[in-house]
Design an enzyme around this catalytic site. Structure first.
Site, PDB file in Angstrom:
ATOM      1  N   ALA A 296       7.300  -5.870   5.165  1.00  0.00           N
ATOM      2  CA  ALA A 296       7.192  -6.419   6.516  1.00  0.00           C
ATOM      3  C   ALA A 296       6.129  -7.504   6.543  1.00  0.00           C
ATOM      4  O   ALA A 296       5.287  -7.604   5.643  1.00  0.00           O
ATOM      5  CB  ALA A 296       6.825  -5.327   7.512  1.00  0.00           C
TER       6      ALA A 296
ATOM      7  N   PHE B 195       0.821  -1.211   0.000  1.00  0.00           N
ATOM      8  CA  PHE B 195       0.000   0.000   0.000  1.00  0.00           C
ATOM      9  C   PHE B 195       0.860   1.269   0.000  1.00  0.00           C
ATOM     10  O   PHE B 195       0.669   2.165  -0.830  1.00  0.00           O
ATOM     11  CB  PHE B 195      -0.929  -0.025   1.214  1.00  0.00           C
ATOM     12  CG  PHE B 195      -1.756   1.213   1.398  1.00  0.00           C
ATOM     13  CD1 PHE B 195      -2.501   1.738   0.352  1.00  0.00           C
ATOM     14  CD2 PHE B 195      -1.798   1.862   2.625  1.00  0.00           C
ATOM     15  CE1 PHE B 195      -3.266   2.886   0.511  1.00  0.00           C
ATOM     16  CE2 PHE B 195      -2.557   3.007   2.800  1.00  0.00           C
ATOM     17  CZ  PHE B 195      -3.288   3.514   1.741  1.00  0.00           C
TER      18      PHE B 195
ATOM     19  N   ARG C 222       7.863  -9.379  -4.663  1.00  0.00           N
ATOM     20  CA  ARG C 222       7.865 -10.803  -4.360  1.00  0.00           C
ATOM     21  C   ARG C 222       7.746 -11.644  -5.641  1.00  0.00           C
ATOM     22  O   ARG C 222       8.010 -12.837  -5.606  1.00  0.00           O
ATOM     23  CB  ARG C 222       6.703 -11.141  -3.416  1.00  0.00           C
ATOM     24  CG  ARG C 222       6.842 -10.548  -2.028  1.00  0.00           C
ATOM     25  CD  ARG C 222       7.931 -11.239  -1.232  1.00  0.00           C
ATOM     26  NE  ARG C 222       7.650 -12.637  -1.000  1.00  0.00           N
ATOM     27  CZ  ARG C 222       6.932 -13.098   0.013  1.00  0.00           C
ATOM     28  NH1 ARG C 222       6.425 -12.252   0.902  1.00  0.00           N
ATOM     29  NH2 ARG C 222       6.734 -14.387   0.172  1.00  0.00           N
TER      30      ARG C 222
ATOM     31  N   TYR D   2       3.648  -8.328  16.721  1.00  0.00           N
ATOM     32  CA  TYR D   2       4.017  -7.414  15.632  1.00  0.00           C
ATOM     33  C   TYR D   2       4.770  -6.202  16.170  1.00  0.00           C
ATOM     34  O   TYR D   2       5.860  -5.865  15.690  1.00  0.00           O
ATOM     35  CB  TYR D   2       2.760  -6.977  14.884  1.00  0.00           C
ATOM     36  CG  TYR D   2       2.997  -5.885  13.862  1.00  0.00           C
ATOM     37  CD1 TYR D   2       3.726  -6.127  12.705  1.00  0.00           C
ATOM     38  CD2 TYR D   2       2.474  -4.605  14.051  1.00  0.00           C
ATOM     39  CE1 TYR D   2       3.941  -5.136  11.769  1.00  0.00           C
ATOM     40  CE2 TYR D   2       2.679  -3.605  13.112  1.00  0.00           C
ATOM     41  CZ  TYR D   2       3.416  -3.872  11.974  1.00  0.00           C
ATOM     42  OH  TYR D   2       3.634  -2.880  11.054  1.00  0.00           O
TER      43      TYR D   2
END
Length: 322
Positions: A67, A13, A34, A137
């Site tokens: 992340a 995003f 990726r 997280y």
């Protein structure tokens, strides 16, 4: 000529918004994906095994937005281990190789969850206070921050850490997108009497700050918080979104304590905190040290987000009817 930048998370995003901005500013950018995309650098995984050597040739600045992100429905049996594998080990491997390759500055997109989950009954979070992450997280992000700052001391590579709260803008997903859908469908919501305060940041403001941090001399080895600099209650946020979407606001004025109690009774205490609790950030340090102010006001950010959502829905509708 401006320096070369390696941008991780280019399909995410924030990365998708940041990439064209950087190129418009005159930077040569190598985006990391990726999957195989022309003009980009492909990695199969972000971990301690990733080899970044080819991607770091002649790179001046690394902007690390990739992340393992916070998720509502965690599937891993050991989420902390998974967060550490990607967010700590993967980040440090990249940073170590960046320092060895002579990278000047490493900008790390962290999270306000490093500070904690709530500012109810306390002052807003600030960049230099003692942190209290409460979930895997947030803990993984804090551990990555600490390791990066330690690496900066020993290598001389400058590190900049940015902790955003909830980021919204064109293409936003997850809870923010769900709120937009509720409003456009006219679903009555029991959220008409929430008096909390939440800090948000438009993606345009976040990428503007990232761009400032690429070259500002006073950004080196600092932690910054970022927001729209205008906190809002959930009730007022929904009203603002409704106005931007051009739809009626159907918010039922259920007392906040009633809503909180009901959610806790059915085991939804975390949702109650996100809807009714406060989470504010103090960006005084960011504004003063960098001479920076968010260029996008909250109302403008909501309008841009709403317009993009409506356009995407119209295009999808046309494709289905074609």
């Amino acid at each position: 000529m401006k320096g070369r930048i390696l941008l991780t998370g280019a399909s995410g995003f924030v990365g998708m918004a940041l990439l064209p901005k950087l190129r418009k500013e005159g930077y040569q950018v190598l985006p990391v994906y990726r999957r195989k995309i022309e003009g980009g650098f492909q990695i199969a995984d972000l971990s301690s095994n990733t080899d970044w050597a080819r991607a770091l040739v002649d790179i001046d600045t690394v902007i690390h937005t990739a992340a393992r992100v916070h998720v509502m429905e965690e599937a891993s049996a050991n989420p902390l281990a998974e967060f550490r594998r990607v967010n700590v080990e993967g980040t440090i491997k990249l940073a170590q190789q960046a320092a060895s390759a002579g990278v000047r500055r490493f900008i790390y997109l962290s999270s306000i969850k490093v500070n904690g989950e709530s500012t109810s009954n306390r002052a807003p979070f600030n960049a230099d206070e003692q942190c209290d992450p409460t979930d895997p997280y947030g803990l993984s992000k804090k551990e990555a921050e600490d390791a990066l700052l330690e690496l900066a001391e020993f290598t001389g590579m400058e590190v900049v850490i940015i902790r955003p709260p909830l980021v919204y803008g064109p293409g936003v997903k997850a809870n923010f997108q769900s709120m937009i859908r509720w409003l456009t469908k006219g679903i009555p919501l029991p959220l008409g009497a929430i008096h909390n305060r939440r800090s948000l940041v438009a993606v345009g403001n976040l990428i503007d700050l990232i761009c400032v941090c690429i070259s500002h001399p006073d950004a080196a080895n600092q932690v910054f918080l970022v927001s729209d600099d205008m906190d809002v209650s959930v009730t007022d946020l929904l009203r603002g979104l409704s106005h931007a979407l051009g739809c009626d606001t159907r918010l039922l004025p259920v007392p906040q304590f009633v809503l909180t109690t009901a959610l806790k009774l059915i085991g939804k205490g975390a949702i109650a905190e996100r809807l009714c609790g406060s989470l504010q950030v103090d960006i005084t340090k960011t504004k003063e040290l960098l001479d920076w102010a968010p260029p996008v006001a909250l109302g403008e950010g909501l309008a841009i987000t709403a317009q993009a959502y409506c356009q995407a829905e119209a295009q999808e509708s046309q494709q289905k009817s074609a």
